[in-house]
Design a protein around this motif. Structure first.
Motif, PDB file in Angstrom:
ATOM      1  N   VAL A 117       0.115  -3.090  -3.285  1.00  4.83           N
ATOM      2  CA  VAL A 117      -0.799  -3.338  -2.173  1.00  4.83           C
ATOM      3  C   VAL A 117      -0.423  -2.454  -0.996  1.00  4.83           C
ATOM      4  CG1 VAL A 117      -1.728  -5.086  -0.602  1.00  4.83           C
ATOM      5  CG2 VAL A 117      -1.031  -5.737  -2.935  1.00  4.83           C
ATOM      6  N   GLY A 118      -1.415  -1.797  -0.385  1.00 10.65           N
ATOM      7  CA  GLY A 118      -1.117  -1.024   0.811  1.00 10.65           C
ATOM      8  C   GLY A 118      -2.139   0.054   1.089  1.00 10.65           C
ATOM      9  N   SER A 119      -1.863   0.844   2.098  1.00 12.18           N
ATOM     10  CA  SER A 119      -2.686   2.005   2.412  1.00 12.18           C
ATOM     11  C   SER A 119      -2.511   3.051   1.318  1.00 12.18           C
ATOM     12  CB  SER A 119      -2.260   2.593   3.751  1.00 12.18           C
ATOM     13  OG  SER A 119      -0.943   3.114   3.655  1.00 12.18           O
ATOM     14  N   ALA A 120      -3.327   4.091   1.357  1.00 11.74           N
ATOM     15  CA  ALA A 120      -3.215   5.153   0.360  1.00 11.74           C
ATOM     16  C   ALA A 120      -1.819   5.766   0.371  1.00 11.74           C
ATOM     17  CB  ALA A 120      -4.278   6.220   0.613  1.00 11.74           C
ATOM     18  N   ALA A 121      -1.271   6.000   1.551  1.00 14.87           N
ATOM     19  CA  ALA A 121       0.061   6.604   1.654  1.00 14.87           C
ATOM     20  C   ALA A 121       1.126   5.676   1.074  1.00 14.87           C
ATOM     21  CB  ALA A 121       0.379   6.947   3.103  1.00 14.87           C
ATOM     22  N   THR A 122       1.018   4.392   1.376  1.00 16.53           N
ATOM     23  CA  THR A 122       1.989   3.421   0.868  1.00 16.53           C
ATOM     24  C   THR A 122       1.945   3.337  -0.655  1.00 16.53           C
ATOM     25  OG1 THR A 122       1.915   2.099   2.896  1.00 16.53           O
ATOM     26  CG2 THR A 122       2.658   0.990   0.889  1.00 16.53           C
ATOM     27  N   LEU A 168       3.731   4.731  -6.377  1.00 10.92           N
ATOM     28  CA  LEU A 168       3.409   5.287  -7.686  1.00 10.92           C
ATOM     29  C   LEU A 168       4.258   6.522  -8.005  1.00 10.92           C
ATOM     30  CD1 LEU A 168       1.190   3.207  -7.595  1.00 10.92           C
ATOM     31  CD2 LEU A 168      -0.437   4.964  -8.349  1.00 10.92           C
ATOM     32  N   GLN A 169       4.477   7.363  -7.004  1.00 11.55           N
ATOM     33  CA  GLN A 169       5.334   8.530  -7.228  1.00 11.55           C
ATOM     34  C   GLN A 169       6.769   8.099  -7.527  1.00 11.55           C
ATOM     35  OE1 GLN A 169       3.935  11.034  -3.650  1.00 11.55           O
ATOM     36  NE2 GLN A 169       4.258  12.568  -5.261  1.00 11.55           N
ATOM     37  N   ASP A 170       7.199   7.022  -6.898  1.00 15.77           N
ATOM     38  CA  ASP A 170       8.531   6.492  -7.160  1.00 15.77           C
ATOM     39  C   ASP A 170       8.639   5.980  -8.586  1.00 15.77           C
ATOM     40  OD1 ASP A 170      11.195   5.606  -6.218  1.00 15.77           O
ATOM     41  OD2 ASP A 170      10.385   3.608  -6.582  1.00 15.77           O
ATOM     42  N   TRP A 171       7.626   5.294  -9.070  1.00 14.43           N
ATOM     43  CA  TRP A 171       7.621   4.806 -10.452  1.00 14.43           C
ATOM     44  C   TRP A 171       7.687   5.977 -11.428  1.00 14.43           C
ATOM     45  CZ3 TRP A 171       6.500  -0.044 -13.116  1.00 14.43           C
ATOM     46  CH2 TRP A 171       6.665  -1.172 -12.293  1.00 14.43           C
ATOM     47  N   GLY A 230       1.563   8.001 -16.517  1.00 12.99           N
ATOM     48  CA  GLY A 230       0.409   7.580 -15.736  1.00 12.99           C
ATOM     49  C   GLY A 230       0.258   6.075 -15.729  1.00 12.99           C
ATOM     50  N   PHE A 231      -0.907   5.642 -15.247  1.00 10.60           N
ATOM     51  CA  PHE A 231      -1.139   4.220 -15.017  1.00 10.60           C
ATOM     52  C   PHE A 231      -2.478   3.798 -15.605  1.00 10.60           C
ATOM     53  CE2 PHE A 231       1.652   5.879 -11.768  1.00 10.60           C
ATOM     54  CZ  PHE A 231       2.688   4.968 -11.785  1.00 10.60           C
TER      55      PHE A 231
END
Length: 465
Positions: A372-377, A382-385, A393-394
């Motif tokens: 949950v969050g803004s696009a940046a958050t 996702l980049q951390d995952w 991917g997801f």
């Protein structure tokens, strides 16, 4: 260089899919699953977002493990009613040029001979944009309605799957040689009979002597998806799958899974980087963190406790209705989705689940985490995952449809593209070419390739007689 991630949309030809109770949300349109306009509109949205494809789940049965009946499944529309997934694809293909379509079909409930034709047909109609999600099924109710007293044991289902795909590979890859179809009007020859072969399959589970009824489709064998995450399922995926879906509730579980499946693929003689792993995730994104959080809390107010446990009971084979909300989830041997039981009971030693926590966790998006969050958050998460787990991917589930997907395309995709972490456009070609950048057919290292010389084998046998 920033690694790019990939998205699939996770949906089903039903109400609510994996967010039980959210069908009652005033902005949810999953009740329009019966209308082609819902699916064509969603397909166009996903193509604007450069999604690899839409992955359409399916079950042939009803969730009746929870409290020993289908009452709560029917009351909450928990994947009942559910319609056939394959019939949606032609309509979505007409309004898109690049979007792929992953179709779920069980090896337990359909004979491979007619199924081979169904998939070749849809591969032709989409010009090669189709994949097959191989499942072995887990609902006893589905087995009973097809004349079986109960579902075949978990590992035995994969024995059937091994032979099932062997039959398909023979039909798709070997029955019609390259160049068999010539469409020579002057010579009045459509196809050379000597280049079209009966497969002569006689096995433990299937006898399929004849010809494939379809001429070779753009990909011959459609892209192979697989969602099994048990030890037996991973062994099957490592040999056959090109794209693997996993529902991992934590990075710890996901990292171990990705490393294991790549190791197994390498041991099977395949390129482990040409096996894409997508993990289940739900993204709630908006212009700001505060707006996204408010939206998430709004969604949570619609989650149905019984509906969530309907799914959890069906997936694990454990009737959570017999436990108090504060009881801890423990591993129980079942004949359902073994990996689901393992992930919840022992996959992460630092996490202990109560039944109530399990219901809340699964209330939006099923067995995957919610970000949950803004696009940046969300992009940071996702980049951390990707960096920590090596996932490719997801597989994005929804809370409210099509709003969840529209929000991802409007807010998240541009942020990821700005970071160089997501593709800006599709590459040409079939789904297999778009995914892996090689040719339209399965590579020579794939087990399907060994059936491409049926013609030579037949000629050699005839010469020896």
């Amino acid at each position: 260089m920033t690694r790019q991630m990939r998205f699939n949309a996770f949906d089903m030809n039903c109400v609510g899919h994996q967010s039980p109770g959210l069908w009652a949300h005033p902005r949810d349109k999953s009740w329009q699953y019966k209308d082609l306009e819902y699916w064509t509109g969603l397909a166009q949205t996903l193509e604007r977002g450069v999604f690899d494809g839409i992955f359409i789940a399916d079950v042939l049965g009803v969730y009746d493990v929870y409290k020993g009946s289908a009452y709560h499944a029917i009351q909450q529309g928990a994947q009942i009613p559910v319609n056939d997934p394959l019939q949606l694809v032609p309509a979505m293909a007409v309004v898109t040029k690049h979007l792929g379509f992953g179709i779920t079909a069980s090896i337990s409930f359909e004979h491979p001979y007619p199924f081979a034709r169904r998939m070749s047909t849809i591969d032709h109609l989409t010009k090669g944009r189709v994949g097959w999600n191989i499942v072995t099924s887990y609902l006893d109710s589905g087995a009973r309605n097809l004349g079986q007293s109960t579902q075949v044991a978990h590992n035995d289902r994969y024995d059937v799957a091994d032979e099932y795909v062997e039959v398909l590979y023979k039909l798709w890859e070997g029955s019609w040689e390259e160049g068999a179809v010539v469409r020579d009007r002057e010579a009045r020859i459509f196809a050379h009979p000597e280049k079209v072969h009966q497969i002569g399959h006689k096995g433990r589970f299937f006898d399929v002597p004849g010809y494939h009824l379809s001429e070779p489709s753009p990909q011959r064998s459609v892209v192979i998806y697989q969602a099994g995450a048990s030890s037996r399922g991973k062994a099957f995926a490592a040999e056959h799958a090109e794209c693997v879906f996993v529902a991992a509730p934590s990075k710890t579980i996901l990292k171990a899974y990705v490393a294991d499946i790549r190791r197994r693929a390498a041991a099977a003689g395949r390129d482990p980087r040409k096996l894409f792993v997508y993990t289940l995730l739900t993204v709630i994104v908006d212009e700001t963190d505060a707006k996204a959080q408010a939206k998430f809390e709004d969604y949570q107010s619609y989650v149905n406790y019984d509906g969530s446990l309907v799914f959890m009971s069906g997936w694990t084979g454990i009737d959570f209705g017999q436990y108090a909300p504060t009881d801890l989830v423990r591993k129980v041997e079942t004949n359902a989705i073994i990996s689901a039981v393992e992930a919840l009971s022992e996959g992460d030693p630092d996490k202990k689940w109560t039944v109530e926590e399990l219901a809340k966790f699964g209330g939006i998006g099923g067995m995957g985490p919610v970000v949950v969050g803004s696009a940046a958050t969300v992009a940071d998460v996702l980049q951390d995952w990707v960096a920590e787990t090596d996932v490719d991917g997801f597989n994005l589930a929804y809370a409210v449809t099509p709003e969840t997907f529209e929000d991802v395309v409007q807010h998240l995709v541009p942020e990821l593209q700005k970071r160089g972490a997501y593709p800006r456009a599709y590459v040409p070609g079939t789904l297999r070419e778009k995914l892996f950048g090689d040719g339209p057919y399965l590579p020579a290292t794939h087990p399907a390739a060994r059936y491409r010389d049926l013609g030579r084998q037949h000629r050699t046998a005839e010469a020896a007689e």
